[in-house]
Design a protein around this motif. Sequence first.
Motif, short mmCIF file in Angstrom:
data_model
loop_
_atom_site.label_atom_id
_atom_site.label_comp_id
_atom_site.label_asym_id
_atom_site.label_seq_id
_atom_site.Cartn_x
_atom_site.Cartn_y
_atom_site.Cartn_z
N ARG A 32 1.68 36.18 56.79
CA ARG A 32 2.58 36.11 55.63
C ARG A 32 3.68 35.09 55.92
NH1 ARG A 32 1.41 41.05 56.96
NH2 ARG A 32 3.43 41.68 57.80
N PHE A 33 3.67 34.02 55.14
CA PHE A 33 4.63 32.92 55.28
C PHE A 33 5.66 33.05 54.16
CE2 PHE A 33 5.14 28.45 56.90
CZ PHE A 33 6.20 28.09 56.08
N VAL A 34 6.92 33.29 54.53
CA VAL A 34 7.99 33.43 53.55
C VAL A 34 8.83 32.15 53.54
CG1 VAL A 34 10.01 34.75 52.81
CG2 VAL A 34 8.06 35.93 53.88
N GLU A 35 8.88 31.49 52.40
CA GLU A 35 9.67 30.26 52.26
C GLU A 35 10.98 30.57 51.56
OE1 GLU A 35 11.39 27.32 52.82
OE2 GLU A 35 9.32 27.10 53.56
N PHE A 36 12.09 30.46 52.30
CA PHE A 36 13.40 30.76 51.73
C PHE A 36 14.24 29.51 51.48
CE2 PHE A 36 17.94 31.49 52.24
CZ PHE A 36 18.16 32.44 51.25
N SER A 37 14.09 28.50 52.30
CA SER A 37 15.00 27.36 52.28
C SER A 37 14.99 26.58 50.97
CB SER A 37 14.64 26.38 53.41
OG SER A 37 14.87 26.96 54.66
N VAL A 38 16.08 25.86 50.76
CA VAL A 38 16.17 24.84 49.72
C VAL A 38 16.18 23.49 50.43
CG1 VAL A 38 17.56 23.87 47.86
CG2 VAL A 38 17.45 26.36 48.18
N PHE A 39 15.29 22.60 50.03
CA PHE A 39 15.12 21.35 50.74
C PHE A 39 15.79 20.18 50.03
CE2 PHE A 39 11.67 24.09 51.96
CZ PHE A 39 11.57 23.90 53.32
N GLY A 40 16.23 19.21 50.83
CA GLY A 40 16.86 18.02 50.28
C GLY A 40 15.85 16.99 49.81
N LYS A 41 14.58 17.15 50.20
CA LYS A 41 13.54 16.23 49.77
C LYS A 41 12.21 16.96 49.78
CE LYS A 41 12.99 14.42 54.49
NZ LYS A 41 12.99 13.20 55.33
N GLU A 42 11.21 16.34 49.18
CA GLU A 42 9.90 16.96 49.10
C GLU A 42 9.28 17.09 50.50
OE1 GLU A 42 7.46 14.82 46.41
OE2 GLU A 42 8.61 15.39 44.64
N THR A 43 8.49 18.13 50.67
CA THR A 43 7.85 18.40 51.94
C THR A 43 6.34 18.37 51.76
OG1 THR A 43 9.68 19.77 52.70
CG2 THR A 43 7.56 20.08 53.80
N SER A 44 5.66 17.61 52.59
CA SER A 44 4.19 17.52 52.52
C SER A 44 3.57 18.26 53.69
CB SER A 44 3.75 16.05 52.55
OG SER A 44 4.25 15.35 51.42
N VAL A 45 2.52 19.03 53.40
CA VAL A 45 1.79 19.74 54.45
C VAL A 45 0.30 19.64 54.17
CG1 VAL A 45 3.68 21.38 54.83
CG2 VAL A 45 1.85 21.97 53.22
N ASP A 46 -0.49 20.05 55.16
CA ASP A 46 -1.94 20.09 55.00
C ASP A 46 -2.29 21.43 54.36
OD1 ASP A 46 -4.66 20.13 55.18
OD2 ASP A 46 -4.77 19.78 57.34
N TRP A 47 -2.56 21.41 53.08
CA TRP A 47 -2.83 22.65 52.34
C TRP A 47 -4.13 23.32 52.76
CZ3 TRP A 47 -0.45 25.59 48.42
CH2 TRP A 47 0.88 25.22 48.18
#
Length: 253
Positions: A171-186
């Motif tokens: 279970r991955f919980v994303e809480f942060s607010v980011f200053g720029k877009e984030t790219s990951v390997d989906w």
Amino acid sequence: MQHLTTRPSAATSMCEVHNILGFQREVAEGGMAEYMRVPARARLHRIPETLTRAQSAFIEPLACGIHAVNRGDIQLDDTVVIAGAGPIGLAMVQVAHLKTPKKLIVIDMLDARLELAQKFGADVVLNPARDDIAAEVRGLTGGYGCDVYIEATGAPSGVRQGLEIIRKLGRFVEFSVFGKETSVDWSIIGDRKELEVRGAHLSPHTFPVAIDLLSRGLVTTDGIVTHELPLAQFEEGFRMATAAESIKVLLIP
């Protein structure tokens, strides 16, 4: 003393308005003013007189931390990783500790914050500047990875790190607010690990819980509120708030 949020309905869907008055861009009017306009449907949370000024100021970040931890659905046999030990991250550490997971790991770049995390119940603290995070977490979990990862860094590297160290079906919980877009390997989220990715937005329905935990002494602000300055020194306060020397700074009217 009172704290203000908008009033939710009986339902709990994301269709509800959940604004923190004087905080978000949409309802920022009054955040830095002597007076503010309170909507008729706003909900006021009464703060007990027994709470200190520092505790009262910590209610909102604590409520956010409670919501994020709840989204992680922590179980007794879980290994939990919290990435980011700022004010809200340290609130998460204390609340996650109350859930009594099997192991609680905290990651941050600043050792002073990691020391606080240990005082608040972290079993293991790691600093990416010197520790191999993936190797350490695998070593602590028999090679599987953590069950729950709560991202509270606001850095793209914190997201990629979490996807690497979380176990399959975690279970991955994303809480942060980011200053720029984030790219990951989906493909990690789907094909490789079949993860549950859960967002955590502010603090719906958790203000009463935050007030209760502070009132009962189950959560502390000791070490988190590092500086209190008079309002006249607001420029110095804002500078300190973004510096490594502080964690949370209060401006006193």
